[in-house]
Design a protein around this motif. Structure first.
Motif, PDB file in Angstrom:
ATOM      1  N   MET A 374       0.820  -1.207   0.000  1.00 20.32           N
ATOM      2  CA  MET A 374       0.000   0.000   0.000  1.00 20.32           C
ATOM      3  C   MET A 374       0.857   1.260   0.000  1.00 20.32           C
ATOM      4  O   MET A 374       0.520   2.252  -0.649  1.00 20.32           O
ATOM      5  CB  MET A 374      -0.936  -0.011   1.216  1.00 20.32           C
ATOM      6  CG  MET A 374      -1.960  -1.127   1.194  1.00 20.32           C
ATOM      7  SD  MET A 374      -2.999  -1.103  -0.285  1.00 20.32           S
ATOM      8  CE  MET A 374      -3.891   0.431  -0.030  1.00 20.32           C
ATOM      9  N   GLN A 375       1.972   1.233   0.709  1.00 19.76           N
ATOM     10  CA  GLN A 375       2.859   2.399   0.712  1.00 19.76           C
ATOM     11  C   GLN A 375       3.494   2.582  -0.660  1.00 19.76           C
ATOM     12  O   GLN A 375       3.641   3.704  -1.154  1.00 19.76           O
ATOM     13  CB  GLN A 375       3.943   2.246   1.772  1.00 19.76           C
ATOM     14  CG  GLN A 375       4.849   3.464   1.862  1.00 19.76           C
ATOM     15  CD  GLN A 375       5.760   3.434   3.062  1.00 19.76           C
ATOM     16  OE1 GLN A 375       5.395   2.931   4.125  1.00 19.76           O
ATOM     17  NE2 GLN A 375       6.970   3.963   2.921  1.00 19.76           N
ATOM     18  N   LEU A 376       3.883   1.474  -1.276  1.00 21.04           N
ATOM     19  CA  LEU A 376       4.429   1.542  -2.633  1.00 21.04           C
ATOM     20  C   LEU A 376       3.381   2.101  -3.595  1.00 21.04           C
ATOM     21  O   LEU A 376       3.679   2.969  -4.418  1.00 21.04           O
ATOM     22  CB  LEU A 376       4.872   0.156  -3.091  1.00 21.04           C
ATOM     23  CG  LEU A 376       5.258   0.025  -4.569  1.00 21.04           C
ATOM     24  CD1 LEU A 376       6.487   0.858  -4.877  1.00 21.04           C
ATOM     25  CD2 LEU A 376       5.505  -1.434  -4.926  1.00 21.04           C
ATOM     26  N   LYS A 377       2.149   1.605  -3.483  1.00 17.99           N
ATOM     27  CA  LYS A 377       1.074   2.059  -4.367  1.00 17.99           C
ATOM     28  C   LYS A 377       0.847   3.555  -4.231  1.00 17.99           C
ATOM     29  O   LYS A 377       0.694   4.281  -5.225  1.00 17.99           O
ATOM     30  CB  LYS A 377      -0.211   1.296  -4.048  1.00 17.99           C
ATOM     31  CG  LYS A 377      -1.389   1.699  -4.909  1.00 17.99           C
ATOM     32  CD  LYS A 377      -2.648   0.928  -4.518  1.00 17.99           C
ATOM     33  CE  LYS A 377      -3.836   1.393  -5.343  1.00 17.99           C
ATOM     34  NZ  LYS A 377      -5.072   0.684  -4.963  1.00 17.99           N
ATOM     35  N   GLU A 378       0.842   4.043  -3.001  1.00 18.81           N
ATOM     36  CA  GLU A 378       0.652   5.478  -2.762  1.00 18.81           C
ATOM     37  C   GLU A 378       1.779   6.292  -3.383  1.00 18.81           C
ATOM     38  O   GLU A 378       1.555   7.364  -3.938  1.00 18.81           O
ATOM     39  CB  GLU A 378       0.582   5.734  -1.257  1.00 18.81           C
ATOM     40  CG  GLU A 378       0.384   7.197  -0.892  1.00 18.81           C
ATOM     41  CD  GLU A 378       0.327   7.412   0.613  1.00 18.81           C
ATOM     42  OE1 GLU A 378       0.333   8.577   1.037  1.00 18.81           O
ATOM     43  OE2 GLU A 378       0.297   6.414   1.355  1.00 18.81           O
ATOM     44  N   HIS A 379       2.989   5.753  -3.325  1.00 21.26           N
ATOM     45  CA  HIS A 379       4.155   6.477  -3.837  1.00 21.26           C
ATOM     46  C   HIS A 379       4.151   6.584  -5.354  1.00 21.26           C
ATOM     47  O   HIS A 379       4.546   7.599  -5.926  1.00 21.26           O
ATOM     48  CB  HIS A 379       5.433   5.785  -3.364  1.00 21.26           C
ATOM     49  CG  HIS A 379       6.686   6.464  -3.816  1.00 21.26           C
ATOM     50  ND1 HIS A 379       7.224   7.550  -3.156  1.00 21.26           N
ATOM     51  CD2 HIS A 379       7.505   6.232  -4.873  1.00 21.26           C
ATOM     52  CE1 HIS A 379       8.318   7.952  -3.775  1.00 21.26           C
ATOM     53  NE2 HIS A 379       8.514   7.167  -4.815  1.00 21.26           N
ATOM     54  N   ILE A 380       3.694   5.528  -6.035  1.00 20.05           N
ATOM     55  CA  ILE A 380       3.813   5.510  -7.491  1.00 20.05           C
ATOM     56  C   ILE A 380       2.536   5.889  -8.227  1.00 20.05           C
ATOM     57  O   ILE A 380       2.582   6.160  -9.431  1.00 20.05           O
ATOM     58  CB  ILE A 380       4.254   4.116  -7.996  1.00 20.05           C
ATOM     59  CG1 ILE A 380       3.175   3.075  -7.711  1.00 20.05           C
ATOM     60  CG2 ILE A 380       5.584   3.725  -7.377  1.00 20.05           C
ATOM     61  CD1 ILE A 380       3.493   1.721  -8.295  1.00 20.05           C
TER      62      ILE A 380
END
Length: 426
Positions: A374-380
């Motif tokens: 989820m953190q990766l998704k938010e970042h990209i």
């Protein structure tokens, strides 16, 4: 423009250029001088310059290694471990070795590389070469003020980090874990969805649960989800037990053949078969019985591991060849030979020794945390025209065990975890 930026623009890049070129020039000079006992060169360097000026030559060296007769040493012989084994076409090599020096490269890096070439290609009597640092290479050439260039040790040594996705974006890491199952029948040990997952190094906090379990019977093909599954001595039973190979017996992965992701294998434990499906193809099945004693055993290589395998037959080979549009075969790991994990534990934890591997690259299980995804998704998401769905991101990492933990990336600090009766060492 600030004063610091002006100073960097005037001198910073110039210092880096001089530093990296000095390393390249030094390495080029030593490589060029390496000779076998018969006087034949050890390497063939591809360059239009003699590395005399950084204005016309960058800090990159391209070359091929030669044998004593001047023949190109194939990359399979040189340690190449993934891809095909076609080294030369029409007398020309299909690839070369490239060295690129950068800001953090050091004289010791160049020495280590040259020592490797000397140790592997020359006898002791041939390799008495004195290493002398070049005059341009000084401790003042490049400063270490930028902390982003000094983080080589930030990853915990007890973690084995797998493939990183999505280029240079900060990415989720797959944690690899090994397990020594109790001495009972594999079918009696089951890891069930929603079992509480407890890292032994974690103190308090919200519970961690297993969200999904995925199985990948054929290496690089699609996986399928299960709610519970038997655990064997190599990981999830039948996980990565088969792989597709080309006509030369070399493993084919999605890097060479993306259409592998459209092949959907599933295991039917009751009928004791693996069913393989793909769009436009009739389903085909393969017995789970290990017929290695009757079939021809051959040796294959999966990354750094050598494994004994046997062929699954002409019918299944024809099915895969038709779907992929190229000659290929399906082979299975023989029960006579199992890969061994060579992972080392440097934090004093009890080491999982003699771990048996299937056709995986690193470890028996791959684990990923939804919170990290989820953190990766938010970042990209802001960088993508069509943001990826969470489920799609999870599937890209091809993990066996997907967990839900309160904190993103907390799995990087775990040393051991338990799922039901199973204990895993990270």
């Amino acid at each position: 423009m600030s004063k610091t930026a002006e100073e960097f623009q005037r001198g910073g890049m110039e210092k880096i250029k001089q530093h990296t070129f000095a390393l390249a020039h030094y390495t080029y000079t030593v490589l060029s001088d390496l000779k076998y006992a018969n006087g034949a060169p050890v390497v063939r360097i591809y360059s239009d310059t003699d590395f005399s000026s950084p204005d016309v030559q960058g800090p990159i060296i391209n070359f091929n290694v030669l044998d004593e007769n001047g023949e190109i040493l194939g990359f399979s012989q040189a340690g190449h471990i993934c891809g095909d084994n076609i080294d030369v076409v029409d007398g020309r090599p299909t690839g070369s070795v490239r060295i690129s020096f950068g800001y953090m490269s050091s004289f010791e890096d160049a020495q280590s590389f040259l020592n490797f070439i000397i140790a592997t290609r020359l006898s002791k009597s041939d390799s008495e070469i004195s290493f002398q640092p070049v005059t341009k290479l000084t401790t003042e050439s490049v400063t270490d003020d930028n902390p982003s260039f000094n983080n080589a040790e930030i990853l915990s040594p007890i973690l084995q980090i797998s493939d990183r996705e999505l280029g240079s974006n900060p990415s989720v890491t797959k944690t690899t874990i090994n397990c020594q199952p109790p001495e009972t029948e594999a079918e009696s040990i089951r890891a069930a969805v929603s079992e509480t997952t407890v890292p032994t190094c974690r103190k308090g906090g919200e519970p961690i649960t297993v969200a999904n379990i995925y199985l990948y019977p054929i290496k690089s093909c699609s996986g399928f989800e299960v709610t519970e599954w038997p655990v064997g001595n190599q990981g999830l039973l039948y996980d990565r037990n088969w792989m597709v190979v080309n006509q030369n017996g070399v493993c084919i992965t999605q890097k060479q053949e993306p259409r592998l992701c459209f092949i959907n294998p599933s295991i039917d434990l009751k009928q004791n078969i693996m069913v393989i499906q793909a769009e436009g193809m009739d389903p085909i099945s393969v017995s789970l019985e290990d017929s290695g004693k009757e079939a021809v055993i051959c040796e294959s290589k999966v990354c750094s591991h050598r494994v004994k395998t046997y062929d699954c037959g002409e019918k299944i080979a024809g099915w895969f060849s038709m779907f992929l549009g190229r000659p290929c075969r399906l082979i299975r790991q023989s029960s006579d030979m199992e890969s061994k994990s060579l992972q080392k534990n440097t934090k004093g934890l009890s080491s999982a020794t003699n771990i048996s591997l299937s056709l995986v690259n690193e470890a028996q299980y791959l684990l990923i945390n939804v919170a990290s995804i989820m953190q990766l998704k938010e970042h990209i998401s802001e960088r993508l025209e069509e943001p990826l769905e969470t489920e799609e991101l999870i599937q890209r990492f091809r993990a066996n065990i997907v967990v839900r933990a309160p904190e993103s990336f907390e799995e990087e600090e775990w040393a051991e975890i338990s799922i039901g009766a199973l204990r895993f060492q990270v």
